[in-house]
Enzyme design. Structure first.
Site, PDB file in Angstrom:
ATOM      1  N   THR A 196      35.203  49.238  31.390  1.00  0.00           N
ATOM      2  CA  THR A 196      35.881  49.741  32.328  1.00  0.00           C
ATOM      3  C   THR A 196      36.964  50.776  32.599  1.00  0.00           C
ATOM      4  O   THR A 196      37.516  51.023  31.595  1.00  0.00           O
ATOM      5  CB  THR A 196      36.442  48.263  33.141  1.00  0.00           C
ATOM      6  OG1 THR A 196      35.757  47.358  32.790  1.00  0.00           O
ATOM      7  CG2 THR A 196      37.596  48.527  34.027  1.00  0.00           C
ATOM      8  N   ARG A 224      27.714  38.821  40.896  1.00  0.00           N
ATOM      9  CA  ARG A 224      28.992  38.161  40.390  1.00  0.00           C
ATOM     10  C   ARG A 224      29.829  39.139  40.193  1.00  0.00           C
ATOM     11  O   ARG A 224      29.688  40.683  40.255  1.00  0.00           O
ATOM     12  CB  ARG A 224      28.113  38.364  38.672  1.00  0.00           C
ATOM     13  CG  ARG A 224      29.459  38.071  37.368  1.00  0.00           C
ATOM     14  CD  ARG A 224      29.713  39.652  36.977  1.00  0.00           C
ATOM     15  NE  ARG A 224      30.739  39.328  35.856  1.00  0.00           N
ATOM     16  CZ  ARG A 224      31.728  39.931  35.080  1.00  0.00           C
ATOM     17  NH1 ARG A 224      31.624  41.208  35.611  1.00  0.00           N
ATOM     18  NH2 ARG A 224      32.567  39.496  33.712  1.00  0.00           N
ATOM     19  N   VAL A 225      31.043  39.075  40.329  1.00  0.00           N
ATOM     20  CA  VAL A 225      31.595  39.584  40.127  1.00  0.00           C
ATOM     21  C   VAL A 225      33.024  39.115  38.666  1.00  0.00           C
ATOM     22  O   VAL A 225      32.977  38.373  38.621  1.00  0.00           O
ATOM     23  CB  VAL A 225      32.867  39.807  41.450  1.00  0.00           C
ATOM     24  CG1 VAL A 225      34.150  40.686  41.387  1.00  0.00           C
ATOM     25  CG2 VAL A 225      32.227  40.172  42.447  1.00  0.00           C
ATOM     26  N   GLY A 226      33.547  40.133  38.883  1.00  0.00           N
ATOM     27  CA  GLY A 226      34.872  40.052  37.546  1.00  0.00           C
ATOM     28  C   GLY A 226      36.001  39.754  37.480  1.00  0.00           C
ATOM     29  O   GLY A 226      35.802  39.880  38.623  1.00  0.00           O
ATOM     30  N   ASP A 227      36.541  40.723  36.783  1.00  0.00           N
ATOM     31  CA  ASP A 227      38.309  40.424  36.924  1.00  0.00           C
ATOM     32  C   ASP A 227      38.608  41.670  37.660  1.00  0.00           C
ATOM     33  O   ASP A 227      39.565  41.540  38.284  1.00  0.00           O
ATOM     34  CB  ASP A 227      38.871  40.797  35.524  1.00  0.00           C
ATOM     35  CG  ASP A 227      38.585  41.464  34.532  1.00  0.00           C
ATOM     36  OD1 ASP A 227      37.213  41.781  34.923  1.00  0.00           O
ATOM     37  OD2 ASP A 227      39.524  42.314  34.218  1.00  0.00           O
ATOM     38  N   THR A 247      40.950  45.346  30.906  1.00  0.00           N
ATOM     39  CA  THR A 247      39.314  45.568  30.339  1.00  0.00           C
ATOM     40  C   THR A 247      38.530  44.305  29.489  1.00  0.00           C
ATOM     41  O   THR A 247      39.098  43.763  28.945  1.00  0.00           O
ATOM     42  CB  THR A 247      39.138  47.131  29.826  1.00  0.00           C
ATOM     43  OG1 THR A 247      37.904  47.166  29.039  1.00  0.00           O
ATOM     44  CG2 THR A 247      40.016  46.431  28.086  1.00  0.00           C
ATOM     45  N   GLY A 248      37.580  44.144  29.359  1.00  0.00           N
ATOM     46  CA  GLY A 248      36.601  42.948  28.729  1.00  0.00           C
ATOM     47  C   GLY A 248      35.866  42.532  29.572  1.00  0.00           C
ATOM     48  O   GLY A 248      36.238  42.703  30.652  1.00  0.00           O
ATOM     49  N   GLY A 250      35.475  39.540  31.804  1.00  0.00           N
ATOM     50  CA  GLY A 250      35.923  39.763  32.953  1.00  0.00           C
ATOM     51  C   GLY A 250      36.544  37.959  33.038  1.00  0.00           C
ATOM     52  O   GLY A 250      37.395  37.663  33.123  1.00  0.00           O
TER      53      GLY A 250
HETATM   54  C1  SD4 Z   1      33.441  42.877  33.661  1.00  0.00           C
HETATM   55  N1  SD4 Z   1      36.287  43.786  32.718  1.00  0.00           N
HETATM   56  O1  SD4 Z   1      32.904  42.917  35.144  1.00  0.00           O
HETATM   57  C2  SD4 Z   1      34.832  44.098  33.124  1.00  0.00           C
HETATM   58  C3  SD4 Z   1      34.388  44.435  32.306  1.00  0.00           C
HETATM   59  C4  SD4 Z   1      34.727  45.108  31.424  1.00  0.00           C
HETATM   60  O2  SD4 Z   1      35.079  46.314  29.123  1.00  0.00           O
HETATM   61  O3  SD4 Z   1      36.029  45.762  31.574  1.00  0.00           O
HETATM   62  N2  SD4 Z   1      33.976  46.029  30.199  1.00  0.00           N
HETATM   63  O4  SD4 Z   1      33.825  41.534  33.037  1.00  0.00           O
END
Ligand code: SD4
Length: 339
Positions: A196, A224-227, A247-248, A250
């Site tokens: 991200t 699905r929706v992340g952070d 990032t990471g 979510g």
């Molecule tokens: C998510 N945070 O959709 C995002 C993906 C991401 O490093 O940042 N990956 O979970």
């Protein structure tokens, strides 16, 4: 129809969301306004303009953003133009065009944007639109709402003149077909070191803005929706304090309202780096005995209203790009809790 196979669904996907408010009664926040400090005192000289963004793809995005910031432009324009570069790059498999699809083969995009007046705009589960960040900005500036999702977000984008196009590149399709052979869902930590993109920038006026955009976790469940598009999770900004972005994985960031918490710790006087570290420690504590811990990576970047910045990640491998007049554009490996 694609034959969906068995997949791991160990993690109950938490859904704590902090709803951002679009404030119409805007206030000006001079960069010299006071903030309660404990461990971090206000620096003598505010560092501006300045940018921090996630991962090594942040370098190219920063270059673009600096064209605006370095010539006295607004941070809001800078962050939007910066992350649009990442969105349009077909080689980046984690953002926008060329992003890896969900387990049903659909590229679905999430993005959000905030400014120093606590205005916020967001889109989630958006398909077929190359620049979700610009749609998010339109939501912020041209609707009474903060967030639009799915078909509604796409319809809004089309009404605003965005063009629908296929975002699944041949490379992403190949990767998907390869994945289908086993159909295992297990996020890969630090996917090729460019996930991200989140960007925070302060302009000459001392105004902060921030943007975050992603295609989310590859092979996620459809819907699905992340952070990333959730104000307070993937990104948060309070013009009186500073901004943070994530990032990471979510789900881990949503469960802890990560970016909002980083900003609150800065409000209490932590430096950006200290605040990022404390929330990563919290995520570690909450997840270390959970089955999904093995594949959790999270990283935060933050900038306070003095233009000071910092970052921290759970695991080794996260890096961030910064740009200011003194040091130019540079990439730094973030400090981390564990290898
Ligand atoms: C998510 N945070 O959709 C995002 C993906 C991401 O490093 O940042 N990956 O979970």
């Amino acid at each position: 129809m694609i034959n969906r196979r068995k997949f791991i669904n160990k993690a109950a996907l938490g859904s704590v969301a902090i709803a951002g408010a679009s404030l119409y009664a805007c206030k000006e926040t001079p960069a010299t306004a006071s903030v309660t400090t404990t461990s971090s005192a206000a620096p003598k000289k505010i560092k501006k303009p300045a940018i921090i963004s996630t991962w090594n793809h942040g370098l190219v995005a920063n270059e673009e953003a600096w064209k605006t910031l370095g010539t006295g432009g607004a941070s809001l324009d800078a962050v939007e133009s910066g992350v649009r570069i990442t969105e349009a790059d077909p080689k980046i498999s984690t953002v926008g065009y060329g992003g890896w699809p969900d387990r049903d083969g659909f590229v679905t995009l999430d993005a959000c944007i905030m400014d120093h007046n606590s205005r916020a705009g967001s889109v989630a589960f958006l398909q077929d639109i190359m620049h979700p960040i610009s749609v998010a900005r339109k939501v912020m500036e041209e609707t009474p709402h903060v967030m639009l999702v799915g078909e509604g977000a796409k319809q809004f984008a089309l009404e605003k003149g965005f063009k629908a196009q296929n975002l699944l590149t041949d490379d992403a399709k190949k990767a998907y077909e390869e994945w289908l052979k086993k159909s295992e869902y297990k996020p890969v930590i630090n996917i090729e070191n460019h996930d991200t993109i989140s960007m925070i920038a302060m302009d000459e006026e001392g105004h902060l803005s921030a943007a975050c955009t992603t295609s989310g976790a590859a092979w996620k469940m459809h819907g699905r929706v992340g952070d990333s598009p959730i104000i307070g999770c993937g990104l948060f900004l309070d013009g009186d304090v500073g901004a943070a972005a994530a990032t990471g994985l979510g789900e881990a960031i949503i469960r802890t309202a990560g970016s909002a918490m980083v900003v609150e710790l800065m409000r209490q006087g932590k430096t950006p780096a200290e605040a990022c570290k404390e929330i990563v420690e919290r995520i570690y504590e909450k997840h270390r005995n959970q089955p999904e811990f093995d594949y959790i990576q999270v990283g935060f970047i933050a900038m306070n209203k003095y233009g000071e910045y910092g970052a921290y990640s759970l695991r080794k491998g996260f890096n961030y790009a910064t740009y200011d007049k003194d040091e130019g554009n540079k990439l730094t490996d973030a400090e981390f809790k564990m290898a």
